[in-house]
Enzyme design. Structure first.
Site, PDB file in Angstrom:
ATOM      1  N   LYS A 143       0.835  -1.200   0.000  1.00 35.14           N
ATOM      2  CA  LYS A 143       0.000   0.000   0.000  1.00 35.14           C
ATOM      3  C   LYS A 143       0.880   1.264   0.000  1.00 35.14           C
ATOM      4  O   LYS A 143       2.102   1.175   0.113  1.00 35.14           O
ATOM      5  CB  LYS A 143      -0.965  -0.047   1.192  1.00 35.14           C
ATOM      6  CG  LYS A 143      -1.878  -1.280   1.162  1.00 35.14           C
ATOM      7  CD  LYS A 143      -2.899  -1.234   0.033  1.00 35.14           C
ATOM      8  CE  LYS A 143      -3.519  -2.532  -0.412  1.00 35.14           C
ATOM      9  NZ  LYS A 143      -4.225  -3.396   0.465  1.00 35.14           N
TER      10      LYS A 143
HETATM   11  C1  PLP Z   1      -5.348  -4.467   0.692  1.00 35.94           C
HETATM   12  C2  PLP Z   1      -6.819  -4.335   0.676  1.00 35.94           C
HETATM   13  C3  PLP Z   1      -7.625  -4.694   1.766  1.00 35.94           C
HETATM   14  C4  PLP Z   1      -7.089  -5.440   2.945  1.00 35.94           C
HETATM   15  O1  PLP Z   1      -6.049  -4.781   3.583  1.00 35.94           O
HETATM   16  P1  PLP Z   1      -5.189  -5.579   4.688  1.00 35.94           P
HETATM   17  O2  PLP Z   1      -4.537  -4.461   5.439  1.00 35.94           O
HETATM   18  O3  PLP Z   1      -4.221  -6.419   3.933  1.00 35.94           O
HETATM   19  O4  PLP Z   1      -6.129  -6.366   5.495  1.00 35.94           O
HETATM   20  C5  PLP Z   1      -8.972  -4.419   1.735  1.00 35.94           C
HETATM   21  N1  PLP Z   1      -9.533  -3.833   0.657  1.00 35.94           N
HETATM   22  C6  PLP Z   1      -8.807  -3.506  -0.437  1.00 35.94           C
HETATM   23  C7  PLP Z   1      -9.489  -2.827  -1.575  1.00 35.94           C
HETATM   24  C8  PLP Z   1      -7.437  -3.761  -0.460  1.00 35.94           C
HETATM   25  O5  PLP Z   1      -6.722  -3.449  -1.549  1.00 35.94           O
END
Ligand code: PLP
Length: 390
Positions: free
Chosen positions: A191
């Site tokens: 992210k």
């Molecule tokens: C990465 C992601 C998540 C989950 O995030 P985590 O921190 O890995 O649990 C949820 N929704 C979307 C759209 C994502 O890209």
């Protein structure tokens, strides 16, 4: 003659690799040396700084965005078995959290221009059992929040924004994650800023904030966070059955420094996007559509669409060729109804969400992020050109 790859195997460009710099490395080491590695002062500071960055009164740090979504859905107090409307073009965590919260996910197709949930499809999906909407700001492009919030008000629905892609995003000056009842963020390794694993819940409501905080730590009463502190031992009481979703100071130690560089990192993403836009516009691929005016896009993903009719090769062949050329690529995402478990459980059929189905079968994410040098971006461009022409 055998084809030479753009980049040899030992220089493979990993997709979504985060930029980790000295200050967070030193802070993690200092945290280890301090002996306080669990939830403590660094988590509290990360919450304050994130809340202030987003302009939200309350922020609760958790160990993932999946946890953030789960707890927000629980704290929204939806009747058991409620329907929750979301997009078919998202990571599976979005619907899994809805299911774990005891609700039934209902899909509404995307707008093929923005790849975000289409408010008209949301309206068509509302039933007597609908209790919430979970819009996902896909790739960082803010959803059409005005019509979504109007629908929510008219039908008394909770709104939980999945902002996993959208930390830096805003629409008409308002930051993503502050439109609805809850905003959920991810600091997962791919992210825009990272804590290793980590997430955050924003909410304007102090009672809901307290509920999320309690549910994130076993359902123990508020003082539990400090029960081993220097103000004397404090008893805790379990007031409901919660979860183990708290963030630790080791994670916050990374996040505090990443957050300081968020604007700098974001600028670099915008630069790379411009480089891709310019270099790829004459190729037979579909580029991201221009942004709506007065919006900020976090630019989490840069996606191109491979339409076999125009390129002469399939999306999956293109993925193979990019990998051969030493460039890591992503698929965000095969639409959720393509997955067997959801088909079995809910009878979902990809054909009923034609835009999400087509995008899911044509999309390719190219590497974008602050770790990339111009030379890496040029390699990606060369690999795209060669993959399409060889
Ligand atoms: C990465 C992601 C998540 C989950 O995030 P985590 O921190 O890995 O649990 C949820 N929704 C979307 C759209 C994502 O890209």
């Amino acid at each position: 003659m055998k084809l030479q790859p753009v980049r040899p195997k030992d220089r493979f460009l990993v997709f979504g690799s985060p930029l980790i710099e000295e200050p967070e490395i030193e802070e993690v080491i200092a945290t280890l040396r301090s002996g306080w590695v669990g939830t403590g002062p660094k988590v509290a500071r990360f919450e304050e700084e994130f809340a202030s960055y987003k302009g939200s009164p309350h922020a609760i740090a958790v160990n993932s965005c999946t946890a953030a979504l789960h707890l927000s859905l629980l704290a929204a107090d939806l009747p058991a078995g409620s329907e929750v409307i979301t997009t078919p073009l998202t990571f599976c965590a979005t619907v899994n959290a809805i299911i774990h919260a005891g609700c039934r996910p209902v899909l509404a197709d995307i707008d093929p221009r923005t790849l975000n949930i289409d408010p008209q499809c949301v309206e068509a999906a509302i039933s007597g059992r609908t209790a919430a909407i979970v819009p996902v700001h896909f790739a960082g492009r803010p959803c059409a929040m005005d019509p979504i919030m109007e629908l929510a008000e008219k039908h008394h629905l909770a709104v939980i924004e999945d902002c996993a892609h959208a930390i830096e995003s805003s629409r008409h000056g308002r930051p993503t994650g502050t439109f609805g009842d809850f905003g959920c963020f991810s600091f997962y390794v791919t992210k825009n800023i990272i804590t290793g694993e980590g997430g955050m819940v924003l909410t304007p409501d102090p009672d809901k904030a307290a509920r999320v905080r309690r549910l994130a730590l076993h359902g123990m009463s508020a003082d539990a966070w400090n029960r081993f502190g220097d103000e004397g031992y404090k008893h805790y009481y379990v007031v409901e059955c919660g979860f183990k979703y708290n963030m630790t100071d080791l994670q916050a130690a990374i996040g505090l420094h990443q957050l300081k560089r968020i604007e700098q990192y974001h600028k670099r993403r915008l630069q790379i996007r411009k480089m891709y836009d310019n270099a790829l516009k004459s190729l037979p691929v579909v580029l991201p559509s221009p942004l709506d005016p007065d919006t900020t896009d976090s630019c989490h993903l840069y996606q191109i669409l491979i339409d076999e009719k125009r390129t002469g090769i399939t999306r999956d062949q293109f993925l193979q060729r990019m990998t051969f050329h030493g460039i890591g690529v992503g698929v965000h995402y095969l639409s959720l109804p393509e997955h067997p478990w959801y088909q079995q459980c809910f009878g979902w059929n990809p054909a009923l969400y034609p835009h999400a189905k087509r995008v899911g079968r044509q999309t390719v994410s190219l590497p974008i992020g602050p770790k990339l040098h111009d030379e890496d971006v040029h390699d990606v461009i060369a690999a795209v050109e060669r993959s399409l022409s060889e």
